[in-house]
Design a protein around this motif. Structure first.
Motif, short mmCIF file in Angstrom:
data_model
loop_
_atom_site.label_atom_id
_atom_site.label_comp_id
_atom_site.label_asym_id
_atom_site.label_seq_id
_atom_site.Cartn_x
_atom_site.Cartn_y
_atom_site.Cartn_z
N GLN A 1 0.82 -1.20 0.00
CA GLN A 1 0.00 0.00 0.00
C GLN A 1 0.86 1.26 0.00
OE1 GLN A 1 -2.72 -0.34 3.33
NE2 GLN A 1 -4.24 -1.44 2.11
N GLU A 2 1.94 1.23 0.76
CA GLU A 2 2.83 2.40 0.81
C GLU A 2 3.44 2.68 -0.56
OE1 GLU A 2 4.28 1.90 5.48
OE2 GLU A 2 5.61 1.32 3.84
N SER A 3 3.90 1.64 -1.24
CA SER A 3 4.49 1.83 -2.57
C SER A 3 3.47 2.41 -3.54
CB SER A 3 5.02 0.50 -3.12
OG SER A 3 6.12 0.03 -2.39
N MET A 4 2.28 1.82 -3.54
CA MET A 4 1.28 2.17 -4.54
C MET A 4 0.61 3.51 -4.29
SD MET A 4 -0.48 -1.54 -5.09
CE MET A 4 0.53 -3.03 -5.27
N THR A 5 0.80 4.08 -3.12
CA THR A 5 0.21 5.39 -2.83
C THR A 5 1.31 6.44 -2.64
OG1 THR A 5 0.05 4.83 -0.47
CG2 THR A 5 -1.90 4.44 -1.84
N SER A 6 2.41 6.25 -3.29
CA SER A 6 3.50 7.22 -3.22
C SER A 6 3.12 8.51 -3.95
CB SER A 6 4.77 6.64 -3.87
OG SER A 6 5.25 5.53 -3.16
N LEU A 7 3.70 9.61 -3.47
CA LEU A 7 3.52 10.92 -4.08
C LEU A 7 4.87 11.48 -4.50
CD1 LEU A 7 1.04 12.68 -1.61
CD2 LEU A 7 0.50 11.86 -3.90
N GLY A 8 4.86 12.41 -5.45
CA GLY A 8 6.08 13.09 -5.84
C GLY A 8 5.75 14.29 -6.71
N ASN A 9 6.69 15.21 -6.81
CA ASN A 9 6.49 16.36 -7.70
C ASN A 9 7.73 16.66 -8.53
OD1 ASN A 9 8.23 17.51 -5.84
ND2 ASN A 9 6.84 19.14 -5.18
N GLY A 10 8.60 15.65 -8.69
CA GLY A 10 9.82 15.83 -9.46
C GLY A 10 10.97 16.37 -8.64
N ASN B 1 -6.97 6.50 -0.28
CA ASN B 1 -7.34 6.89 -1.64
C ASN B 1 -6.29 7.82 -2.24
OD1 ASN B 1 -8.52 7.78 -4.02
ND2 ASN B 1 -10.52 8.13 -3.12
N LEU B 2 -5.61 7.34 -3.27
CA LEU B 2 -4.71 8.17 -4.07
C LEU B 2 -5.49 8.62 -5.30
CD1 LEU B 2 -1.91 9.33 -4.81
CD2 LEU B 2 -1.42 7.14 -5.92
N ASP B 3 -5.74 9.91 -5.40
CA ASP B 3 -6.47 10.47 -6.54
C ASP B 3 -5.46 10.83 -7.62
OD1 ASP B 3 -7.74 12.39 -8.33
OD2 ASP B 3 -9.39 12.39 -6.89
N LEU B 4 -5.50 10.11 -8.72
CA LEU B 4 -4.51 10.30 -9.78
C LEU B 4 -4.74 11.61 -10.52
CD1 LEU B 4 -4.61 6.69 -11.27
CD2 LEU B 4 -2.99 7.60 -9.60
N LEU C 1 -3.39 12.48 -1.70
CA LEU C 1 -3.56 11.23 -0.95
C LEU C 1 -4.41 11.51 0.27
CD1 LEU C 1 -2.84 8.22 -0.51
CD2 LEU C 1 -0.83 9.00 0.75
N THR C 2 -5.48 10.74 0.45
CA THR C 2 -6.32 10.88 1.62
C THR C 2 -6.46 9.53 2.32
OG1 THR C 2 -8.36 10.49 0.37
CG2 THR C 2 -7.65 12.77 0.63
N ARG C 3 -6.66 9.61 3.63
CA ARG C 3 -6.85 8.41 4.45
C ARG C 3 -7.84 8.76 5.54
NH1 ARG C 3 -3.51 6.59 9.09
NH2 ARG C 3 -2.19 8.38 8.62
N SER C 4 -8.78 7.87 5.80
CA SER C 4 -9.75 8.12 6.86
C SER C 4 -10.12 6.82 7.56
CB SER C 4 -11.00 8.80 6.28
OG SER C 4 -11.62 7.98 5.32
N PHE C 5 -10.56 6.96 8.81
CA PHE C 5 -10.98 5.82 9.61
C PHE C 5 -11.62 6.35 10.88
CE2 PHE C 5 -6.55 6.85 10.44
CZ PHE C 5 -6.52 7.04 11.82
N VAL C 6 -12.31 5.45 11.57
CA VAL C 6 -12.87 5.77 12.88
C VAL C 6 -12.21 4.85 13.89
CG1 VAL C 6 -14.94 5.80 14.31
CG2 VAL C 6 -15.07 6.52 11.91
N VAL C 7 -11.56 5.44 14.89
CA VAL C 7 -10.83 4.66 15.89
C VAL C 7 -11.59 4.71 17.21
CG1 VAL C 7 -9.36 6.60 16.60
CG2 VAL C 7 -8.58 4.25 16.96
N THR C 8 -11.60 3.58 17.89
CA THR C 8 -12.25 3.48 19.20
C THR C 8 -11.20 3.18 20.26
OG1 THR C 8 -14.30 2.67 18.19
CG2 THR C 8 -14.01 2.29 20.55
N LYS C 9 -11.14 4.05 21.26
CA LYS C 9 -10.23 3.85 22.39
C LYS C 9 -11.04 4.01 23.67
CE LYS C 9 -5.61 5.11 20.69
NZ LYS C 9 -4.90 3.97 21.28
N GLY C 10 -11.38 2.91 24.29
CA GLY C 10 -12.24 2.96 25.47
C GLY C 10 -13.58 3.55 25.11
N ALA C 11 -13.99 4.61 25.81
CA ALA C 11 -15.26 5.26 25.52
C ALA C 11 -15.14 6.27 24.38
CB ALA C 11 -15.77 5.96 26.78
#
Length: 747
Positions: free
Chosen positions: A25-34, A112-115, A120-130
């Motif tokens: 996943q890290e390789s395939m979602t790499s970014l660069g600008n030259g 999500n890597l938007d070509l 590059l965006t990443r989202s999730f919902v994390v639960t820690k205790g309450a």
């Protein structure tokens, strides 16, 4: 084959997080600008397996070549790209517990890597205790301001109680490489303040430059800043948020990155950072993103390849072009393509022959000619290094390196460093390819003529004359097929050497008198070059009617690759090197590479005999291989094979065909999708008389494909569908082309 992302035409997106696939996943979602680039590793610390990597164009380190079999002429050092200071680091503490997706419970994951927009965006919902918190990470490397990295993190309290979130944003120089000297630290901090860090690569014994880099950070947020901390190696800025239920907060991180490649000393770096940060400070995130997206929109408008009816093929094609553009777009003639670009450490990050053989033909068709010309100038400016390489091997003239940052050979494998000398002629071929395609002769008659002359001098010295056969030969080489080392008379190498001498004779005869005086080619030299052209030995088997890859190749056990057990593929990960060298199996096109280079010079019967013989023996374990075979298959009307190999080259990394993508993408092989469609399916050729021609077909599983091509001041659009082929002139003066053997005026 392993597919870990969903099939989408413009996105590389997944809703699953599997720790075993983290590096992929890290390789395939790499970014660069030259100018710089990074793998798609997480901003926050991750205690599981990961390969963090940020890389700066042209910044590298020479490691001592450590071998027990040192020989004269061996490179003194192995040049490698080094992991840059981690300037995207941001950690999050939720109610006193650190966020770590290796151990936390989370759901609603999306990566999500938007070509289209290079974000590059990443989202999730994390639960820690309450506590239940939704996170959204966004990042991009600006192409409008090449020194600028932007990140934005939004987090929202989805729970029923107030949540305390602490954000620790850092610039961390305590980084390492994961290669042979992974335990070494390459960066030494020179200056550190709460908002900037300047570091220099450690000293080396080879006289190559030490690089400095400066990084200045600023945050845009409504969060309360509670601390600024500096250590010997790291800047930390700490912010806190007290989020009531459903409340959200945002923090934006801006980092300006400069290096000593552009600024002479520490004072200049400091001034540059301050000025660049002041330049972007008045602009909003939306403004900066819009400027970045506008440039990407221009690039896609000129280069996009559209495919209807096969979303996997479409995704692969755009992913390829995206990988190329994030690596190089001609903005800096001092830079070039590394086979892994900004996506990993493997191959050292240096320039290979891939540039001339594969990147040049693509960039001629999708960018302005000055961008490709910069690739030629890159080699011209490193001619002095090529003299050094030839001298180290006891040869005259210039030997361009197989692997380099500065023109000096810096690879530590014998069969690459000493033997794969065909790269010299690949540099010459790129000059010819550029000249033929653009119609511009200024370069070849000036700088290019110097490069050609010195390469010709190398070949004239490197060949030897066989008294027994009365022909010139080249022994002890490795051709493009690296599964055959230290062979005699590799057909591709001999053919290209002969062609280089012939082309050099032709072009140097046309230079102006002052340039001829500079080249100082004697009549005796010219006569010797012509003798080699006339008497070069090219292995050929009359019984099979094929060009023999090298002397003795046909004496091998020529069992087709289809008979290799599936659990032994790829063979380079399952067989000993000895077994591979004794086998008949071909890593990549060798004879077929030469046929593609000079496709108009071979009859259909010759192409067919050679393809039919060599393709069944080819395991395509070089990322560069499938595209070449796809082009020749298309030329021979082997549609199914052409499409099969297109799919392999276009999705080589996305489907991890060779089981080696986790350490970085195969950037130079990302040329393959475009080459297979344009040179292959569309049958595009530029003939020596300057005629542009097409002979297209539409793959059965596709409904339509379309692409735009830059050619001699024009932009041409080609569309192939079930009704035939339409060719339009989008921009530029009228042009007569050839379509399926008939002339057609575009106006």
């Amino acid at each position: 084959m392993k597919r870990i992302f969903e099939a989408q035409p413009w996105q590389i997106v997944t809703h699953e997080f599997k720790p075993a696939d983290k590096r992929l996943q890290e390789s395939m979602t790499s970014l660069g600008n030259g100018y710089m680039g990074m793998r798609g590793f997480f901003e926050e610390d991750y205690s599981g397996d990961s390969l963090p990597g940020i890389y700066l164009g042209g910044v590298w380190y020479p490691d001592k070549t450590r071998v027990g079999w040192w020989k004269n002429g061996y490179p003194e050092y192995f040049g490698k790209v080094i992991n840059a200071i981690n300037f995207i680091k941001m950690n999050f503490i939720i109610n006193g517990e650190k966020l770590d997706l290796a151990t936390d419970r989370f759901d609603q994951f999306e990566l999500n890597l938007d070509l289209k927009t290079a974000t590059l965006t990443r989202s999730f919902v994390v639960t820690k205790g309450a506590a239940k918190v939704q996170f959204k990470f966004e990042r991009f490397l600006s192409v409008a301001q090449k020194e600028l990295s932007l990140q934005r993190v939004t987090f929202q309290n989805l729970g029923q109680q107030t949540v305390d979130v602490t954000v620790i944003s850092a610039v961390d120089s305590n980084v390492q490489n994961e290669d042979a000297n992974y335990d070494e630290h390459f960066w030494q901090v020179l200056a550190i303040t709460p908002d900037h860090l300047i570091a220099q690569t450690k000293a080396n014994q080879f006289g190559t430059p030490q690089f400095m880099t400066g990084m200045q950070v600023a945050h845009v947020t409504t969060l309360a800043q509670v601390a600024e901390t500096t250590t010997a190696t790291e800047i930390q800025q700490t912010f806190v948020a007290h989020l009531k239920p459903q409340a959200q907060a945002t923090i934006e991180k801006r980092v300006v990155v400069v290096t000593s490649r552009d600024y002479a000393d520490q004072a200049a770096l400091t001034t540059a950072m301050t000025q660049l940060m002041a330049k972007v400070a008045p602009q909003s995130y939306a403004d900066l993103l819009a400027a970045h997206q506008a440039i990407w929109a221009e690039r896609w408008a000129q280069s996009d390849v559209q495919i209807d009816g096969d979303v996997l093929a479409q995704q692969g094609m755009r992913f390829n072009l995206f990988g190329l553009f994030t690596t190089y777009y001609g903005d800096d003639a001092r830079l070039n393509f590394g086979p892994k670009g900004f996506t990993g450490e493997k191959y050292g990050g240096a320039t290979y022959w891939d540039t001339e053989a594969f990147c040049v033909p693509v960039y001629l068709g999708i960018t302005k000619p000055e961008i490709t010309k910069n690739l030629l100038l890159y080699r011209y400016k490193q001619l002095d290094g090529a003299f050094v390489n030839a001298k180290q091997q006891g040869s005259k003239g210039a030997l361009y390196p197989m692997v380099t940052f500065n023109g000096i050979e810096c690879h530590n494998e014998w069969e690459i460093t000493f033997e794969e000398i065909h790269r010299n002629s690949d540099v010459a071929f790129a000059i010819y390819n550029y000249t033929r395609y653009t119609g511009e002769t200024d370069y070849v008659l000036h700088e290019g003529s110097e490069v050609l002359t010195e390469i010709a001098r190398f070949w004239a010295d490197r060949v030897h004359y066989s008294q027994r056969k009365g022909q010139y030969m080249i022994h002890g080489v490795t051709g493009p097929d690296e599964y055959e080392n230290n062979v005699d008379n590799n057909w591709y190498t001999n053919y290209l050497a002969r062609w280089t001498l012939e082309y050099t004779l032709e072009m140097t005869a046309q230079v102006a008198p002052e340039q001829a005086a500079k080249l100082a080619i004697s009549e005796a030299e010219r006569a010797h070059w012509q003798a080699i052209v006339d008497q070069m030995y090219l292995p050929y088997d009359t019984e099979l009617g094929i060009f023999e890859q090298h002397d003795g190749f046909l004496d091998k056990d020529l069992t087709p690759a289809s008979e290799i057990p599936a659990d032994q593929r790829p063979i380079n990960q399952n067989w000993s090197w000895d077994k591979i060298l004794r086998s008949p199996y071909i890593k990549q096109g060798d004879v077929i590479q030469g046929i593609w280079n000079f496709i108009d010079d071979f009859s259909e019967a010759e192409k067919k005999r050679n393809f039919d013989f060599y393709e069944p023996l080819t395991v395509h374990e070089s990322s560069l291989s499938p595209a070449v075979y796809s082009i020749i298959a298309a030329d021979l009307n082997y549609e199914d094979k052409a499409v099969e190999l297109y799919e392999r080259t276009a999705r080589l990394d996305l489907d991890n065909y060779n089981n080696d993508t986790e350490d970085g993408l195969h950037i130079t092989a990302m040329t393959g999708g475009w080459l297979a469609i344009v040179h292959g399916f569309a049958g595009m050729r530029v003939h020596d008389d300057g005629t542009l021609s097409y002979k297209p077909f539409l793959p059965k599983k596709w409904q339509r494909y379309s692409f735009r091509q830059v050619f001699r001041g024009r932009i041409i659009e080609i569309t192939v569908d079930q009704n035939g082929t339409q060719v339009k002139l989008i921009e530029g003066q009228p042009l007569t082309i050839e379509l399926n053997g008939r002339q057609q005026l575009l106006n």
